[in-house]
Design an enzyme around this catalytic site. Structure first.
Site, PDB file in Angstrom:
ATOM      1  N   TYR A 118       0.837  -1.196   0.000  1.00  0.00           N
ATOM      2  CA  TYR A 118       0.000   0.000   0.000  1.00  0.00           C
ATOM      3  C   TYR A 118       0.874   1.248   0.000  1.00  0.00           C
ATOM      4  O   TYR A 118       1.953   1.276   0.620  1.00  0.00           O
ATOM      5  CB  TYR A 118      -0.868   0.059   1.260  1.00  0.00           C
ATOM      6  CG  TYR A 118      -2.054  -0.874   1.258  1.00  0.00           C
ATOM      7  CD1 TYR A 118      -3.242  -0.505   0.661  1.00  0.00           C
ATOM      8  CD2 TYR A 118      -1.973  -2.127   1.861  1.00  0.00           C
ATOM      9  CE1 TYR A 118      -4.333  -1.352   0.660  1.00  0.00           C
ATOM     10  CE2 TYR A 118      -3.055  -2.986   1.870  1.00  0.00           C
ATOM     11  CZ  TYR A 118      -4.230  -2.592   1.265  1.00  0.00           C
ATOM     12  OH  TYR A 118      -5.308  -3.440   1.269  1.00  0.00           O
ATOM     13  N   TYR A 157      -0.598 -10.000   0.358  1.00  0.00           N
ATOM     14  CA  TYR A 157       0.474  -9.530   1.239  1.00  0.00           C
ATOM     15  C   TYR A 157       0.379 -10.238   2.589  1.00  0.00           C
ATOM     16  O   TYR A 157      -0.707 -10.637   3.011  1.00  0.00           O
ATOM     17  CB  TYR A 157       0.441  -8.008   1.402  1.00  0.00           C
ATOM     18  CG  TYR A 157      -0.848  -7.433   1.934  1.00  0.00           C
ATOM     19  CD1 TYR A 157      -1.122  -7.412   3.306  1.00  0.00           C
ATOM     20  CD2 TYR A 157      -1.788  -6.882   1.067  1.00  0.00           C
ATOM     21  CE1 TYR A 157      -2.302  -6.871   3.782  1.00  0.00           C
ATOM     22  CE2 TYR A 157      -2.968  -6.341   1.540  1.00  0.00           C
ATOM     23  CZ  TYR A 157      -3.225  -6.334   2.897  1.00  0.00           C
ATOM     24  OH  TYR A 157      -4.396  -5.814   3.366  1.00  0.00           O
ATOM     25  N   ARG A 167      -3.021 -12.104   3.286  1.00  0.00           N
ATOM     26  CA  ARG A 167      -4.297 -11.652   2.755  1.00  0.00           C
ATOM     27  C   ARG A 167      -4.425 -12.087   1.297  1.00  0.00           C
ATOM     28  O   ARG A 167      -3.490 -11.936   0.524  1.00  0.00           O
ATOM     29  CB  ARG A 167      -4.400 -10.120   2.786  1.00  0.00           C
ATOM     30  CG  ARG A 167      -4.376  -9.404   4.109  1.00  0.00           C
ATOM     31  CD  ARG A 167      -5.444  -9.797   5.095  1.00  0.00           C
ATOM     32  NE  ARG A 167      -6.727 -10.237   4.598  1.00  0.00           N
ATOM     33  CZ  ARG A 167      -7.750  -9.446   4.227  1.00  0.00           C
ATOM     34  NH1 ARG A 167      -7.621  -8.148   4.282  1.00  0.00           N
ATOM     35  NH2 ARG A 167      -8.896  -9.957   3.821  1.00  0.00           N
ATOM     36  N   HIS A 170      -7.296  -8.386  -2.716  1.00  0.00           N
ATOM     37  CA  HIS A 170      -8.595  -7.798  -2.370  1.00  0.00           C
ATOM     38  C   HIS A 170      -8.577  -6.305  -2.624  1.00  0.00           C
ATOM     39  O   HIS A 170      -7.524  -5.661  -2.600  1.00  0.00           O
ATOM     40  CB  HIS A 170      -8.957  -8.060  -0.903  1.00  0.00           C
ATOM     41  CG  HIS A 170      -7.989  -7.454   0.062  1.00  0.00           C
ATOM     42  ND1 HIS A 170      -6.795  -8.040   0.384  1.00  0.00           N
ATOM     43  CD2 HIS A 170      -8.026  -6.284   0.767  1.00  0.00           C
ATOM     44  CE1 HIS A 170      -6.142  -7.279   1.237  1.00  0.00           C
ATOM     45  NE2 HIS A 170      -6.863  -6.194   1.495  1.00  0.00           N
ATOM     46  N   HIS A 172     -10.579  -2.853  -1.196  1.00  0.00           N
ATOM     47  CA  HIS A 172     -11.483  -2.299  -0.184  1.00  0.00           C
ATOM     48  C   HIS A 172     -12.499  -1.398  -0.880  1.00  0.00           C
ATOM     49  O   HIS A 172     -12.124  -0.573  -1.727  1.00  0.00           O
ATOM     50  CB  HIS A 172     -10.708  -1.485   0.847  1.00  0.00           C
ATOM     51  CG  HIS A 172      -9.722  -2.307   1.625  1.00  0.00           C
ATOM     52  ND1 HIS A 172     -10.005  -2.862   2.846  1.00  0.00           N
ATOM     53  CD2 HIS A 172      -8.453  -2.677   1.345  1.00  0.00           C
ATOM     54  CE1 HIS A 172      -8.965  -3.530   3.300  1.00  0.00           C
ATOM     55  NE2 HIS A 172      -7.991  -3.431   2.397  1.00  0.00           N
TER      56      HIS A 172
END
Ligand SMILES: [Fe+2]
Length: 252
Positions: A118, A157, A167, A170, A172
């Site tokens: 991120y 990640y 994870r 995905h 959000h």
């Protein structure tokens, strides 16, 4: 936030029936398999805080029309190049509990880049940042409740959960109601990802049918030749086919 979030929307004033959320299949707050919930989950019942006039008459979205690249995450942060990774379209509809489209609803998305990193000061994962990718986008649904984003498929990640926890890929999603104080948040996973059944966060939803509502499906009908694959992710705000949101009904 509660699922009454769009009650102020003109379309929803026509709703003939209120559908309570089925709390038996909502994500559990306190799950030993998801280590962060052990300290973060509330120990007291939530309190319902009523909306005030200021909440309902506060900022609205009419002054903030999204720009032409706001829903194009491949282009909206590009500086001297394009974002790296698997180019995809993710699209779908927002519907109310009776299957009616919800128009002009603001959707925001945020995600990791292709390497699973991120653009956030607290993300220290060793995958590099992509100088041409912010990972953020937004759009308004059209008159038929449709939305579309062009982006990069995010990478998986690792996260701290004790052991080797990852994870799944995905994105959000945040869906706003009539004002900024009305908001629902969820995540879209990708069909066929083997990490979904292994993810302790995804599996705070114990009902497999409910979890499937969070899985975007491959949609070749919307793929762009020699450009991007497409995934479909429909959002239902309430009722029998409701999407499962991270928020819980308050005051119960
Ligand atoms: Fe995430």
């Amino acid at each position: 936030m509660t699922l009454e979030l769009l009650e102020g929307h003109p379309v929803h004033r026509l709703a003939s029936r209120y559908y309570d959320r089925d709390l038996r299949i909502q994500p559990v707050r306190h799950d030993p398999l998801y280590a962060s919930t052990l300290l973060r989950s509330p120990t007291h019942p939530p309190l319902a805080v009523g909306e005030t006039i200021a909440d309902l008459s506060g900022p609205v979205f009419g002054h903030l029309k999204p720009g032409p690249l706001d829903n194009d995450l491949i282009g909206n942060f590009a500086s001297g190049g394009l974002a790296l990774g698997e180019r995809i379209i993710i699209h779908g509809t927002v519907q109310d509990q009776n299957g009616r489209p919800v128009p002009e609803t603001l959707i925001e998305i945020w995600q990791a880049n292709a390497g699973g990193r991120y653009r956030h000061v607290r993300d220290g994962y060793l995958a590099p940042l992509d100088p041409n990718f912010s990972g953020c986008g937004r759009c308004l649904t059209d008159r038929d409740g449709r939305y579309t984003f062009k982006t990069i498929r995010p990478g998986p990640y690792p996260f701290k959960n004790g052991g080797c926890a990852w994870r799944p890929s995905h994105i959000h999603f945040s869906v706003f109601g009539a004002t900024f104080t009305q908001r629902l948040v969820t995540q879209a996973y990708f069909e066929g990802d083997p990490l979904i059944p292994l993810c302790p966060i995804a599996n705070t939803i114990k009902d497999p049918r409910a979890l499937r509502t969070l899985v975007a499906t491959l949609d070749m009908s919307a793929a762009i030749e020699f450009d991007a694959l497409a995934y479909r992710f429909d959002i239902v705000l309430r009722g029998r086919h409701a999407t499962f949101f991270e928020n819980r009904t308050e005051g119960v």
